[in-house]
Design an enzyme around this catalytic site. Structure first.
Site: not given
Ligand code: NDP
Length: 399
Positions: A140, A228
């Site tokens: 989401k 949420y």
């Molecule tokens: P992060 O920023 O921690 O991680 C996102 C990952 O996406 C990065 O680590 C990277 O992985 C990859 N990525 C690829 N391209 C990009 C870019 N241009 N900029 C940044 N990251 C990029 O985010 P979250 O893990 O916190 O969130 C990810 C998703 O999960 C979002 O949609 C968020 O809304 C959702 N979310 C949902 C939650 C829930 O409780 N359901 C809680 C937290 C987040 P790599 O280095 O491996 O390429």
């Protein structure tokens, strides 16, 4: 112990959502009281994007899931991906990059692709996964535009594969408990709902940098946290808002809010007469709470949507009963196990793409109203949730 039910009755439940059907336990629910499946019988998940949520919650969640397992990782950082794969017992050929992950089409270990990328990347990678013939679980908010959300749904249909949005609260025991109390009208009719979902965003945290970027997040605090509350008002009531008014308050001198709104308050009107007030912010103290005010009492869920430690206080006849802690459970494992059962044909789809799209359309209406300083925006476009989570998802320890 929840009953196991036939696939036929599950499919029946999927069509008849409004009434509270007898509790239906997916094999995930039944498994939560039994043994995990053999590894070979588990549904394989590829996790796309190895950020905070994937590393902190999802990969650990797959370790305790009963019917789902980690099968591959997809990342833009090969070294990190190889390390994560090795730590989790995956072979080197289960590591993919964003550019070559079309190759997953030929990888039978992967059944489901779980999109855990910044919001603006959800649509592209979801559609790629469908083209590769896989099912998709997408984080989401579903996308950053309703057009992208619609394209994701169309891609699922074209591929004849499932698209589920990762609304973990649809599977979380406390939220389900509240939904069931409300369906049973245990305190009379609902009159008002208040949801507050927000926190302090931090520009020194890279994962907040994209959340404050208008294009990448699609809406700052509203898409990240407010969603949420939008979703909760709808699943608590099992009805859809017919109109919204909203107001925003943003300090443009705050370096965090160059592109997105900060504090947004909205008011949904529901056909039953319930009013739901919602609030979100990226500049207030952390809260993920809701309160449901009924004719004879209140249900105060605070926290309502943390990863753990959720707590419900029931206030009846002016007396607050001792807070009820949510039964211990891994919400992420429950959600992924549910998706695994959907893929097996053993559980109905509870949070499909259409649910994500409905929240996207409502958030768009909130922003539209806020831009017009609270003008009423009609939202009675006829959407109806296909399956009531309270009718089909088990609550641990409750029949
Ligand atoms: P992060 O920023 O921690 O991680 C996102 C990952 O996406 C990065 O680590 C990277 O992985 C990859 N990525 C690829 N391209 C990009 C870019 N241009 N900029 C940044 N990251 C990029 O985010 P979250 O893990 O916190 O969130 C990810 C998703 O999960 C979002 O949609 C968020 O809304 C959702 N979310 C949902 C939650 C829930 O409780 N359901 C809680 C937290 C987040 P790599 O280095 O491996 O390429």
């Amino acid at each position: 112990m929840p009953n196991r039910i036939s696939r036929r009755s599950l499919l029946g439940a999927a069509g008849a959502s409004a009434a509270l059907a007898p509790t239906i336990a997916s094999s995930q629910g039944a498994n939560s009281q039994g043994a995990a499946m053999a590894d070979n019988d588990k549904i394989g998940f590829a996790i796309v994007g190895l950020g905070k949520l994937s590393l902190g919650q999802l990969i650990p969640g797959l370790k305790v899931a009963k019917g789902a397992k980690l099968a591959a990782v997809v990342s833009g950082h090969p070294e990190k991906a190889r390390r994560v794969a090795a730590e989790n017992g995956l072979p080197a050929d289960a590591v993919y990059g964003y550019d070559d992950y079309d190759r997953i089409a030929k990888d039978p270990r992967i059944d489901v692709v779980y999109i855990v990328l910044p919001n603006s990347m959800h649509a592209e990678h979801t559609i790629k996964a469908f083209k590769a013939g896989k099912h998709v679980l997408c984080e989401k908010p579903m996308a950053t535009t309703t057009a992208d959300a619609e394209a994701m749904i169309a891609a699922a249909k074209a591929a004849k594969r499932h698209l589920m949005i990762a609304y973990r609260c649809h599977y979380e025991p406390q939220n389900l408990d509240v939904m069931r109390r409300l369906r049973a009208k245990s305190m009379g009719k609902v009159r008002q709902i208040n949801t507050t979902m927000g926190r302090q965003a931090d520009l020194s945290d890279p994962s907040d940098v994209w959340r404050l970027d208008g294009k990448m997040s699609g809406g700052g605090a509203l898409g990240d946290m407010g969603v949420y509350g939008v979703s909760a008002a709808r699943y608590l009531l099992n009805e859809e808002p017919i109109a919204v008014q909203a107001w925003a308050q943003t300090d443009r001198a705050d370096p965090r809010f160059k592109e997105t709104e900060d504090l947004i308050n909205w008011q949904f009107r529901f056909p039953s007469g319930v009013i739901a007030n919602g609030s979100t912010s990226f500049a207030y103290a952390p809260t993920m709470a809701f309160e449901v005010i009924c004719e004879q009492g209140r249900l105060d869920a605070d926290p309502a949507a943390f990863y753990g430690g959720n707590r419900l206080t029931v206030i009846k006849g002016g007396q607050a009963q001792p807070p009820i802690p949510a039964p211990p459970s891994d919400q992420f494992a429950r959600e992924m196990d549910w998706m695994a059962d959907v893929v097996r044909g053993k559980a109905p789809m509870v949070s499909p793409g259409e649910e994500g799209l409905q929240d996207m359309r409502l958030m768009q209406a909130i922003l539209e109203s806020a831009a017009k300083d609270g003008a009423t925006v009609k939202t009675d476009w006829g959407y109806k949730r296909a399956v009531d989570p309270a009718a089909v998802v088990d609550v641990p320890g409750k029949a």
